[in-house]
Write a protein that holds these residues in place. Structure first.
Motif, PDB file in Angstrom:
ATOM      1  N   ALA A  12       0.828  -1.211   0.000  1.00  0.00           N
ATOM      2  CA  ALA A  12       0.000   0.000   0.000  1.00  0.00           C
ATOM      3  C   ALA A  12       0.863   1.262   0.000  1.00  0.00           C
ATOM      4  O   ALA A  12       0.561   2.227  -0.719  1.00  0.00           O
ATOM      5  N   LEU A  13       1.940   1.274   0.776  1.00  0.00           N
ATOM      6  CA  LEU A  13       2.827   2.445   0.784  1.00  0.00           C
ATOM      7  C   LEU A  13       3.528   2.613  -0.562  1.00  0.00           C
ATOM      8  O   LEU A  13       3.729   3.745  -1.023  1.00  0.00           O
ATOM      9  N   GLY A  14       3.899   1.512  -1.188  1.00  0.00           N
ATOM     10  CA  GLY A  14       4.501   1.589  -2.520  1.00  0.00           C
ATOM     11  C   GLY A  14       3.536   2.162  -3.542  1.00  0.00           C
ATOM     12  O   GLY A  14       3.913   2.984  -4.376  1.00  0.00           O
ATOM     13  N   ALA A  15       2.286   1.729  -3.476  1.00  0.00           N
ATOM     14  CA  ALA A  15       1.276   2.273  -4.394  1.00  0.00           C
ATOM     15  C   ALA A  15       1.077   3.763  -4.157  1.00  0.00           C
ATOM     16  O   ALA A  15       0.902   4.537  -5.104  1.00  0.00           O
ATOM     17  N   LEU A  16       1.119   4.185  -2.899  1.00  0.00           N
ATOM     18  CA  LEU A  16       0.995   5.605  -2.571  1.00  0.00           C
ATOM     19  C   LEU A  16       2.160   6.397  -3.154  1.00  0.00           C
ATOM     20  O   LEU A  16       1.961   7.467  -3.731  1.00  0.00           O
ATOM     21  N   CYS A  17       3.376   5.875  -3.021  1.00  0.00           N
ATOM     22  CA  CYS A  17       4.552   6.565  -3.566  1.00  0.00           C
ATOM     23  C   CYS A  17       4.472   6.702  -5.083  1.00  0.00           C
ATOM     24  O   CYS A  17       4.758   7.769  -5.625  1.00  0.00           O
ATOM     25  N   VAL A  18       4.091   5.641  -5.755  1.00  0.00           N
ATOM     26  CA  VAL A  18       3.984   5.691  -7.221  1.00  0.00           C
ATOM     27  C   VAL A  18       2.901   6.679  -7.634  1.00  0.00           C
ATOM     28  O   VAL A  18       3.076   7.456  -8.586  1.00  0.00           O
ATOM     29  N   TYR A  19       1.791   6.695  -6.918  1.00  0.00           N
ATOM     30  CA  TYR A  19       0.704   7.619  -7.247  1.00  0.00           C
ATOM     31  C   TYR A  19       1.150   9.070  -7.064  1.00  0.00           C
ATOM     32  O   TYR A  19       0.888   9.921  -7.909  1.00  0.00           O
ATOM     33  N   ARG A  20       1.829   9.348  -5.956  1.00  0.00           N
ATOM     34  CA  ARG A  20       2.243  10.723  -5.677  1.00  0.00           C
ATOM     35  C   ARG A  20       3.333  11.203  -6.628  1.00  0.00           C
ATOM     36  O   ARG A  20       3.480  12.401  -6.854  1.00  0.00           O
ATOM     37  N   ALA A  22       3.427  10.484  -9.793  1.00  0.00           N
ATOM     38  CA  ALA A  22       2.900  10.529 -11.159  1.00  0.00           C
ATOM     39  C   ALA A  22       2.896  11.965 -11.683  1.00  0.00           C
ATOM     40  O   ALA A  22       2.669  12.911 -10.928  1.00  0.00           O
ATOM     41  N   PRO A  23       3.139  12.156 -12.979  1.00  0.00           N
ATOM     42  CA  PRO A  23       3.188  13.512 -13.546  1.00  0.00           C
ATOM     43  C   PRO A  23       1.882  14.289 -13.400  1.00  0.00           C
ATOM     44  O   PRO A  23       1.904  15.505 -13.276  1.00  0.00           O
ATOM     45  N   HIS A  24       0.740  13.611 -13.414  1.00  0.00           N
ATOM     46  CA  HIS A  24      -0.532  14.330 -13.323  1.00  0.00           C
ATOM     47  C   HIS A  24      -0.771  14.942 -11.944  1.00  0.00           C
ATOM     48  O   HIS A  24      -1.688  15.739 -11.778  1.00  0.00           O
ATOM     49  N   GLN A  25       0.081  14.636 -10.969  1.00  0.00           N
ATOM     50  CA  GLN A  25      -0.057  15.220  -9.637  1.00  0.00           C
ATOM     51  C   GLN A  25       0.491  16.642  -9.577  1.00  0.00           C
ATOM     52  O   GLN A  25       0.231  17.359  -8.635  1.00  0.00           O
ATOM     53  N   ARG A  26       1.250  17.023 -10.572  1.00  0.00           N
ATOM     54  CA  ARG A  26       1.825  18.371 -10.665  1.00  0.00           C
ATOM     55  C   ARG A  26       2.617  18.737  -9.409  1.00  0.00           C
ATOM     56  O   ARG A  26       2.464  19.824  -8.850  1.00  0.00           O
ATOM     57  N   LEU A  27       3.445  17.835  -8.989  1.00  0.00           N
ATOM     58  CA  LEU A  27       4.293  18.085  -7.832  1.00  0.00           C
ATOM     59  C   LEU A  27       5.739  18.296  -8.249  1.00  0.00           C
ATOM     60  O   LEU A  27       6.654  18.087  -7.470  1.00  0.00           O
ATOM     61  N   GLY A  28       5.943  18.712  -9.492  1.00  0.00           N
ATOM     62  CA  GLY A  28       7.295  18.878 -10.011  1.00  0.00           C
ATOM     63  C   GLY A  28       8.148  19.813  -9.179  1.00  0.00           C
ATOM     64  O   GLY A  28       9.319  19.559  -8.952  1.00  0.00           O
ATOM     65  N   LEU A  31       8.805  17.966  -5.780  1.00  0.00           N
ATOM     66  CA  LEU A  31       9.646  16.778  -5.912  1.00  0.00           C
ATOM     67  C   LEU A  31      10.759  17.066  -6.909  1.00  0.00           C
ATOM     68  O   LEU A  31      10.512  17.224  -8.099  1.00  0.00           O
ATOM     69  N   ARG A  32      11.970  17.150  -6.431  1.00  0.00           N
ATOM     70  CA  ARG A  32      13.080  17.446  -7.335  1.00  0.00           C
ATOM     71  C   ARG A  32      13.370  16.275  -8.263  1.00  0.00           C
ATOM     72  O   ARG A  32      13.714  16.462  -9.415  1.00  0.00           O
ATOM     73  N   ARG A  33      13.235  15.075  -7.742  1.00  0.00           N
ATOM     74  CA  ARG A  33      13.499  13.880  -8.546  1.00  0.00           C
ATOM     75  C   ARG A  33      12.372  12.873  -8.328  1.00  0.00           C
ATOM     76  O   ARG A  33      12.490  11.970  -7.498  1.00  0.00           O
ATOM     77  N   PRO A  34      11.269  13.017  -9.056  1.00  0.00           N
ATOM     78  CA  PRO A  34      10.145  12.099  -8.840  1.00  0.00           C
ATOM     79  C   PRO A  34      10.465  10.659  -9.198  1.00  0.00           C
ATOM     80  O   PRO A  34       9.818   9.737  -8.706  1.00  0.00           O
ATOM     81  N   TRP A  35      11.483  10.424 -10.022  1.00  0.00           N
ATOM     82  CA  TRP A  35      11.834   9.059 -10.385  1.00  0.00           C
ATOM     83  C   TRP A  35      12.336   8.282  -9.180  1.00  0.00           C
ATOM     84  O   TRP A  35      12.191   7.064  -9.114  1.00  0.00           O
ATOM     85  N   ARG A  36      12.914   8.985  -8.183  1.00  0.00           N
ATOM     86  CA  ARG A  36      13.351   8.300  -6.958  1.00  0.00           C
ATOM     87  C   ARG A  36      12.148   7.805  -6.158  1.00  0.00           C
ATOM     88  O   ARG A  36      12.169   6.695  -5.636  1.00  0.00           O
ATOM     89  N   GLY A  39      10.716   4.892  -8.025  1.00  0.00           N
ATOM     90  CA  GLY A  39      11.557   3.716  -7.825  1.00  0.00           C
ATOM     91  C   GLY A  39      11.372   3.103  -6.446  1.00  0.00           C
ATOM     92  O   GLY A  39      11.293   1.876  -6.298  1.00  0.00           O
ATOM     93  N   ALA A  40      11.306   3.960  -5.431  1.00  0.00           N
ATOM     94  CA  ALA A  40      11.070   3.458  -4.071  1.00  0.00           C
ATOM     95  C   ALA A  40       9.696   2.802  -3.976  1.00  0.00           C
ATOM     96  O   ALA A  40       9.539   1.758  -3.324  1.00  0.00           O
ATOM     97  N   GLY A  41       8.709   3.398  -4.620  1.00  0.00           N
ATOM     98  CA  GLY A  41       7.363   2.826  -4.608  1.00  0.00           C
ATOM     99  C   GLY A  41       7.317   1.470  -5.299  1.00  0.00           C
ATOM    100  O   GLY A  41       6.688   0.534  -4.797  1.00  0.00           O
ATOM    101  N   LEU A  42       7.989   1.372  -6.437  1.00  0.00           N
ATOM    102  CA  LEU A  42       8.030   0.089  -7.144  1.00  0.00           C
ATOM    103  C   LEU A  42       8.758  -0.971  -6.318  1.00  0.00           C
ATOM    104  O   LEU A  42       8.350  -2.133  -6.287  1.00  0.00           O
ATOM    105  N   ALA A  43       9.844  -0.570  -5.640  1.00  0.00           N
ATOM    106  CA  ALA A  43      10.566  -1.521  -4.800  1.00  0.00           C
ATOM    107  C   ALA A  43       9.700  -1.986  -3.627  1.00  0.00           C
ATOM    108  O   ALA A  43       9.699  -3.184  -3.288  1.00  0.00           O
ATOM    109  N   LEU A  44       8.956  -1.062  -3.018  1.00  0.00           N
ATOM    110  CA  LEU A  44       8.057  -1.437  -1.919  1.00  0.00           C
ATOM    111  C   LEU A  44       6.953  -2.366  -2.398  1.00  0.00           C
ATOM    112  O   LEU A  44       6.612  -3.349  -1.727  1.00  0.00           O
ATOM    113  N   MET A  45       6.391  -2.052  -3.568  1.00  0.00           N
ATOM    114  CA  MET A  45       5.340  -2.924  -4.096  1.00  0.00           C
ATOM    115  C   MET A  45       5.886  -4.307  -4.428  1.00  0.00           C
ATOM    116  O   MET A  45       5.249  -5.319  -4.139  1.00  0.00           O
TER     117      MET A  45
END
Length: 94
Positions: A12-20, A22-28, A31-36, A39-45
């Motif tokens: 669940a935490l991994g899914a939350l990280c991947v969701y947050r 995502a580019p459509h969240q407009r958190l650019g 989040l300086r490096r959203p790929w991190r 990646g952490a979300g995918l590893a948790l999932m």
């Protein structure tokens, strides 16, 4: 039992990280490096899927993890619907 709970929480935490991340969240800007975060979300999932597959039958663990991810990704838009949107001009540009 504890392995199922920890694996479910990690999924669940991994899914939350991947969701947050995502580019459509407009958190650019936030989040300086959203790929991190992605990646952490995918590893948790992935860790959650492996843990659930070990705690349950492999098929049951895999589909339990998928169900958790779908539930998180369905619930989050409704939970974040009240948050203020970033300021935009008339053309939709920020």
């Amino acid at each position: 039992m504890m392995g199922v709970l920890l694996s479910s929480l990690g999924t669940a935490l991994g899914a939350l990280c991947v969701y947050r991340a995502a580019p459509h969240q407009r958190l650019g800007a936030l989040l300086r490096r959203p790929w991190r975060l992605r990646g952490a979300g995918l590893a948790l999932m992935l860790a959650g899927v492996v843990g659930l597959c070990r705690a349950l039958h492999p098929a049951a663990g895999f589909f339990t993890a998928l169900t958790l991810v779908m539930c998180v990704w369905i619930a989050l838009p409704y939970l974040t619907a009240g948050r203020p949107m970033p300021t935009e001009d008339a053309d939709g540009a920020q």
